[in-house]
Enzyme design. Structure first.
Site, PDB file in Angstrom:
ATOM      1  N   SER B 128       6.578   9.241  -1.695  1.00 24.58           N
ATOM      2  CA  SER B 128       6.523   7.850  -1.274  1.00 24.58           C
ATOM      3  C   SER B 128       6.783   6.892  -2.445  1.00 24.58           C
ATOM      4  CB  SER B 128       5.161   7.648  -0.605  1.00 24.58           C
ATOM      5  OG  SER B 128       5.063   6.440   0.022  1.00 24.58           O
ATOM      6  N   HIS B 151      10.530   8.298   2.436  1.00 21.39           N
ATOM      7  CA  HIS B 151      10.412   7.802   3.810  1.00 21.39           C
ATOM      8  C   HIS B 151      10.397   6.280   3.795  1.00 21.39           C
ATOM      9  CE1 HIS B 151       6.214   6.459   3.603  1.00 21.39           C
ATOM     10  NE2 HIS B 151       6.071   7.422   2.726  1.00 21.39           N
TER      11      HIS B 151
END
Lengths: 70, 249
Positions: B128, B151
């Site tokens: 992330s 993501h």
């Protein structure tokens, strides 16, 4: 129980404010440490917060060590 | 095994406590870490090390049982490293699940604007918002078994206006994409493709890239651990020194 929400868990189940006071950031012999206060004057080292690798080699402050605050 | 150590420690304590105070401090040590001495380094270290572990904490303070990296701890450390003339290089070790986007980007910007050479290693995971932090250094390494999840950002807040929220998220996402593409060899198209890929993550879009894949996509510079990272950092320090000498002359 399943909560279908996008809210963070910390917002829904908020921690007791006293929980936050148990851990403190102190400087011991020039080394910044995150400690958990035990009863009395002693505390347990949780994490060495320094970026200096030498501080991680200290024989007195390492995670798990019990130190006495003056 | 830990139990064994503890038992031995307490047995010794019972036997030796009456003898002298000095040996009891030795027993304390055995109880604390199961060892009596740790190797000593020479006093000055010209390479400092930042560990970015657990969750990257933003404006909301997480409960004490969470392992977190706080920007208010890291940013002054980076400033100190920049200012201290004895420190020549910085090693950043990442094992993070991600966390607050703005705090993560703040740390990334601080690292990328550091004038001293910095090398990062992703061990375990750099997920992330760990991705921009990993690419922010001059050179990045990833352990062969380490993974990085790419993501789209999500909002877990209290903002509810739909068009505004969408615009805000889109802008925030652009910041992450811009930073990563500027600081690594990955192209915007490939990064976005990985970010919005379907079928790789359960019930989510995105991609989980493991060690070698991260290098192939151009996200990370090479696969390796502490040895190659230190070697690279020393090389960069030498180059940096030569450049600085050139300026002085």
């Amino acid at each position: 129980m399943i909560l279908y929400t996008m809210m963070p868990q910390e917002l829904i189940y908020q921690t007791e404010p006293s929980e936050f006071n148990r851990q403190k950031l102190i400087t011991y012999e020039g080394i910044p440490l995150l400690v958990q206060m035990d009863e009395g004057q002693t505390c347990t080292v949780i994490r060495v917060m320094s970026s200096n690798p030498v501080h991680f080699m200290s024989a007195t402050c390492f995670p798990g060590a019990k130190i006495t605050l003056a | 095994m830990n139990d064994d150590l503890r038992q031995n420690g307490s047995e010794n304590e019972e036997q030796e406590k009456p003898k002298e105070g000095q040996s009891s401090s030795l027993i304390d040590k055995i109880q604390q870490l199961g060892q009596t001495n740790v190797p000593q380094l020479s006093q000055d270290s010209k390479i400092h090390c930042l560990t970015i572990v657990g969750q990257i904490e933003g404006h909301l303070q997480l409960p004490p049982q969470n392992k977190t990296t706080k920007y208010e701890h890291l940013i002054p450390q980076i400033v100190a490293i920049e200012q201290n003339p004895n420190i020549e290089g910085l090693l950043v070790i990442l094992n993070t699940v991600g966390g607050d986007v703005e705090a993560g980007l703040a740390i990334s910007e601080m690292l990328s604007s550091l004038s001293k050479p910095a090398v990062s290693i992703v061990l375990g995971g750099g997920h992330s918002i760990g991705v921009p932090i990993a690419v922010s250094c001059n050179y990045s390494f990833i352990a062969e078994t380490a993974t990085m999840t790419i993501h789209p950002i999500r909002l877990t807040g209290l903002v509810i206006g739909v068009p505004q929220t969408f615009e805000y998220l889109d802008k925030m996402q652009e910041r992450v994409i811009n930073f990563v593409t500027k600081n690594s060899n990955i192209s915007e198209e490939v990064f976005k493709e990985l970010m919005f890929a379907k079928g790789n993550l359960t019930r989510d879009i995105g991609t989980n890239v493991v060690g070698k894949d991260a290098v192939e996509f151009g996200l990370i510079d090479s696969v390796g651990g502490i040895g190659p990272a230190m070697k690279k950092l020393n090389e960069l320090i030498e180059i940096n020194k030569k450049n600085n000498e050139g300026i002085v002359q």
